[in-house]
Design a protein around this motif. Structure first.
Motif, PDB file in Angstrom:
ATOM      1  N   SER A 167      35.739  44.511  36.223  1.00 40.16           N
ATOM      2  CA  SER A 167      36.286  43.712  35.124  1.00 40.16           C
ATOM      3  C   SER A 167      36.153  42.220  35.418  1.00 40.16           C
ATOM      4  O   SER A 167      35.862  41.431  34.518  1.00 40.16           O
ATOM      5  CB  SER A 167      37.746  44.087  34.867  1.00 40.16           C
ATOM      6  OG  SER A 167      38.572  43.713  35.941  1.00 40.16           O
ATOM      7  N   TYR A 168      36.336  41.810  36.677  1.00 46.22           N
ATOM      8  CA  TYR A 168      36.165  40.406  37.043  1.00 46.22           C
ATOM      9  C   TYR A 168      34.737  39.947  36.752  1.00 46.22           C
ATOM     10  O   TYR A 168      34.518  38.871  36.181  1.00 46.22           O
ATOM     11  CB  TYR A 168      36.474  40.208  38.536  1.00 46.22           C
ATOM     12  CG  TYR A 168      37.892  39.764  38.827  1.00 46.22           C
ATOM     13  CD1 TYR A 168      38.977  40.525  38.389  1.00 46.22           C
ATOM     14  CD2 TYR A 168      38.167  38.606  39.543  1.00 46.22           C
ATOM     15  CE1 TYR A 168      40.270  40.142  38.652  1.00 46.22           C
ATOM     16  CE2 TYR A 168      39.465  38.208  39.815  1.00 46.22           C
ATOM     17  CZ  TYR A 168      40.514  38.978  39.382  1.00 46.22           C
ATOM     18  OH  TYR A 168      41.796  38.591  39.630  1.00 46.22           O
ATOM     19  N   LYS A 169      33.777  40.748  37.153  1.00 43.75           N
ATOM     20  CA  LYS A 169      32.376  40.398  36.916  1.00 43.75           C
ATOM     21  C   LYS A 169      32.086  40.325  35.419  1.00 43.75           C
ATOM     22  O   LYS A 169      31.325  39.468  34.970  1.00 43.75           O
ATOM     23  CB  LYS A 169      31.456  41.418  37.590  1.00 43.75           C
ATOM     24  CG  LYS A 169      31.469  41.348  39.112  1.00 43.75           C
ATOM     25  CD  LYS A 169      30.543  42.394  39.718  1.00 43.75           C
ATOM     26  CE  LYS A 169      30.514  42.287  41.226  1.00 43.75           C
ATOM     27  NZ  LYS A 169      29.629  43.326  41.844  1.00 43.75           N
ATOM     28  N   SER A 170      32.688  41.230  34.671  1.00 47.61           N
ATOM     29  CA  SER A 170      32.496  41.231  33.219  1.00 47.61           C
ATOM     30  C   SER A 170      33.072  39.960  32.596  1.00 47.61           C
ATOM     31  O   SER A 170      32.437  39.316  31.759  1.00 47.61           O
ATOM     32  CB  SER A 170      33.156  42.477  32.617  1.00 47.61           C
ATOM     33  OG  SER A 170      33.075  42.469  31.212  1.00 47.61           O
ATOM     34  N   TYR A 171      34.284  39.577  32.993  1.00 46.36           N
ATOM     35  CA  TYR A 171      34.905  38.355  32.475  1.00 46.36           C
ATOM     36  C   TYR A 171      34.115  37.117  32.863  1.00 46.36           C
ATOM     37  O   TYR A 171      34.000  36.165  32.077  1.00 46.36           O
ATOM     38  CB  TYR A 171      36.341  38.227  32.997  1.00 46.36           C
ATOM     39  CG  TYR A 171      37.329  39.172  32.359  1.00 46.36           C
ATOM     40  CD1 TYR A 171      37.430  39.268  30.979  1.00 46.36           C
ATOM     41  CD2 TYR A 171      38.166  39.975  33.124  1.00 46.36           C
ATOM     42  CE1 TYR A 171      38.334  40.136  30.389  1.00 46.36           C
ATOM     43  CE2 TYR A 171      39.072  40.849  32.539  1.00 46.36           C
ATOM     44  CZ  TYR A 171      39.152  40.920  31.173  1.00 46.36           C
ATOM     45  OH  TYR A 171      40.050  41.781  30.582  1.00 46.36           O
ATOM     46  N   LEU A 172      33.563  37.106  34.088  1.00 46.15           N
ATOM     47  CA  LEU A 172      32.851  35.919  34.569  1.00 46.15           C
ATOM     48  C   LEU A 172      31.573  35.642  33.779  1.00 46.15           C
ATOM     49  O   LEU A 172      31.098  34.504  33.758  1.00 46.15           O
ATOM     50  CB  LEU A 172      32.528  36.070  36.058  1.00 46.15           C
ATOM     51  CG  LEU A 172      33.686  35.751  37.009  1.00 46.15           C
ATOM     52  CD1 LEU A 172      33.360  36.150  38.432  1.00 46.15           C
ATOM     53  CD2 LEU A 172      34.047  34.268  36.935  1.00 46.15           C
TER      54      LEU A 172
END
Length: 463
Positions: free
Chosen positions: A97-102
């Motif tokens: 999810s962090y990678k997706s948000y970034l």
């Protein structure tokens, strides 16, 4: 080569160590510097010699990327943070999810230097997230009868699942005309040998992102910048000076006692595997991932205790995988009622019969809830089935997680100690239970007041 500049001030002698590390994409020379102060017991000659050694060590740290300053772009620092911290400390789904948000974050502020990043940059980004048409969730919806096409080409749904590698519930959704991701539509079209535009139509949502989603973007940025502050790359975190959209409070969705009883009645005619799964969620309050992670060795039929030791999760590209429980408190023992244990025994017998029929095709994972050949069930498969089940019933439009809320609400209504409820749910903090189920606590409190009034009313009459 690092340079050393000797400086004398009110606080004594210090040495400015400066190192040049090439040029950035704009052609500007990259400069790194730090200040070294000698101990009080050093002579001037010893300090000069030690400063030269410190300059050499500083240059080595610069050369190997161990020294950062505020001139680094947010996107570059975030990439380093993911590798050095995220991949080590975050759970797989959280990291994903962090990678997706970034992806969206870097497109907005990734080019800005950390020491130039201001609250107004973030406020502008958050405002943009709440504009109409900002969602990146364009979906495809079948514009033809996929069931008829499957019959035409002689393909069963489970065969389409095997060919595409998609989850069973995803394929079912597409076949039933529900919106699916464009990648999913492409895989189905390829498997059926038809152009995607002949089978699916593109749909977009004009709705802005919810305030809670915007706050999640903010949390990712703030977490990364907090690390930058600790590493002394920047002096303060600009996220602390940004006004966020107000969080929209939403009461947990749950079933009333009468609806819960009706659900149990309707489940009598459901496939045994799904009936067992849904009843267990209702009786124990487990999370979906915890239920799908259950293995038969976790069930003690003599004591009636179910041990929650792991979760079953899914990630694109990785498939279904086993993970640890959400937190330390989530690893717990839950006492199941006798009716649930009786149903589990019948289900165990049924599964053993399925296993014998398949012979060598069965893959033994010891899981309670599996695919046709023994592999762990995709968590979305259970959610998809329950969605269709509820839609075809007269029950309120709840989702699978509502069963957890129903379990807690019914226990609180029955005057079960809140600490016991919190422990059964696996909450890390007692306050979490009190916050989520405030509605049930208030109802129980009102009932307690009525009970007290009934008890004391005769006393008042006599007086």
């Amino acid at each position: 080569m690092a340079t050393v500049t000797k400086r004398k001030g009110k606080k004594g002698t210090s040495y400015l160590l400066r190192c040049y590390c090439g040029y950035d994409i704009a052609g500007q020379q990259i400069e790194r510097n730090c200040t070294w102060r000698p101990p009080a017991n050093m002579t001037e000659r010893q300090a000069d010699k030690e400063a030269a050694r410190q300059a050499f060590l500083f240059e080595e740290r610069c050369r190997t990327g161990q020294v950062l300053d505020g001139s680094v772009r947010f996107a570059d620092y975030a990439e380093m943070w993911i590798k050095e911290r995220g991949e080590i400390t975050l759970r797989p789904r959280t990291l994903h999810s962090y990678k997706s948000y970034l992806t969206r974050i870097n497109a907005a502020i990734g080019h800005i230097r950390l020491d130039k990043l201001q609250p107004h940059h973030l406020s502008k980004f958050y405002a943009n997230l709440m504009e109409e048409g900002i969602r990146q969730n364009a979906h495809c919806k079948a514009c033809v009868d996929l069931s008829a096409i499957l019959k035409q080409v002689g393909l069963k749904q489970y065969e389409l699942v095997n060919q595409t590698g998609l989850a069973q519930c995803t394929v079912r959704s597409a076949v039933h005309g529900k919106p699916v991701a464009s990648k999913t539509a492409q895989k189905i079209s390829d498997a059926l040998g038809r152009p995607i535009n002949k089978l699916f139509a593109l749909t977009e949502s004009p709705e802005p992102l919810a305030p809670e989603t915007v706050r999640k973007y903010h949390a990712v940025i703030s977490t990364i910048l907090n690390t930058a502050v600790k590493q002394q790359v920047i002096f303060s975190n600009p996220c602390e000076r940004v006004e966020l959209p107000r969080s929209q409070h939403k009461d947990a969705e749950y079933l009333q006692e009468s609806d819960a009883l009706q659900l149990l009645d309707l489940l009598q005619s459901a496939p045994l595997q799904y009936r067992v799964a849904v009843e267990l969620l209702l009786y124990t309050g487990m999370r979906r991932g915890e239920l799908c992670g259950l293995e038969w060795k976790d069930i003690n039929f003599e004591t009636g205790v179910i041990q929650v030791r792991r979760t079953s999760q899914y990630l694109p590209g990785e498939g279904v995988f086993t993970d640890e429980t959400k937190n330390y408190s989530s690893s717990r023992a839950i006492r199941a009622p006798a009716s649930a244990l009786t149903l589990l025994k019948a289900y165990r017998t049924w599964q053993l019969e399925q296993r014998l029929q398949l012979g060598d095709q069965w893959q033994d994972y010891d899981r309670l809830f599996t695919t046709w050949n023994g592999k762990p069930m995709h968590p979305d498969t259970l959610s998809g089935w329950f969605h269709d089940f509820i839609k075809d019933s007269s029950l309120p439009p709840i989702h699978l997680h509502s069963l957890r809320h129903t379990n807690a609400s019914l226990l609180i209504a029955a005057n079960t100690n809140l600490q016991t409820v919190s422990s059964r749910l696996g909450h890390a903090n007692f306050s979490t239970t009190a916050k989520i189920y405030a509605h049930a606590i208030q109802s129980a409190d009102a009932a307690a007041a009525d009970t007290l009034d009934d008890l004391l009313h005769p006393v008042r009459k006599k007086a």
